[in-house]
Design a protein around this motif. Sequence first.
Motif, PDB file in Angstrom:
ATOM      1  N   ALA A 273       0.814  -1.224   0.000  1.00 55.35           N
ATOM      2  CA  ALA A 273       0.000   0.000   0.000  1.00 55.35           C
ATOM      3  C   ALA A 273       0.844   1.269   0.000  1.00 55.35           C
ATOM      4  O   ALA A 273       0.307   2.363  -0.010  1.00 55.35           O
TER       5      ALA A 273
ATOM      6  N   GLN B 151      -2.459   3.234   0.489  1.00 56.50           N
ATOM      7  CA  GLN B 151      -3.067   3.593   1.773  1.00 56.50           C
ATOM      8  C   GLN B 151      -2.572   4.963   2.186  1.00 56.50           C
ATOM      9  O   GLN B 151      -1.365   5.203   2.220  1.00 56.50           O
TER      10      GLN B 151
ATOM     11  N   THR C  54      -7.789   3.417   2.272  1.00 49.78           N
ATOM     12  CA  THR C  54      -7.020   2.699   1.256  1.00 49.78           C
ATOM     13  C   THR C  54      -7.811   2.654  -0.044  1.00 49.78           C
ATOM     14  O   THR C  54      -9.019   2.414  -0.033  1.00 49.78           O
TER      15      THR C  54
END
Length: 183
Positions: free
Chosen positions: A57, A65, A80
């Motif tokens: 992420a 994220q 996210t």
Amino acid sequence: MEHEYVVRAVRADEWPQVRELRLAALRDPAAPVAFLETYEDAAAKPDSYWQERAAGASRGLSARQFVAVGPHGTWVGSVTALVEEAGAADVFGGVIEQRQAHLVGVFVRPEHRGSGATDALFEAVVGWAWTLEGLERVRLYVHEDNPRAQAFYRRFGFVRSGGAVPVPGDPSSREFELVLKRP
């Protein structure tokens, strides 16, 4: 009470903070209508899971994220974006019709709700989504019994698509699909 937040993508080495914030989210009283995962399941996952989650992420074009960091370095919230490709299966078993970003894991600590943190997170995540080529909409799902989240999403510009899915594990409840089209 307005606060200033630094909103940025997580870094791969921040997996302990990613884990702590997710576990805090899953302990929140709203968790049963906000998340499909339980605290117990998340807490049992090994460090390697959290390391991979943070690494995935933090970079790349398939997931990102974002975290809102408060004035004293405290992580106050997160969201996210997962990029979904047309033709792929979605999380609820349907087929994705167009390239889009799917927002998941929306959480702001209770003491920071109403302070602008959620707005700052959504401005960052949606702004990132619009930088992706061929992506024409952002979507998310919200539980029918989560009026606070529904109100925020509407205020931000999301509208119901008409789609709804049964909640996994509770087919008597529904999650509404909300979408935001590229301006």
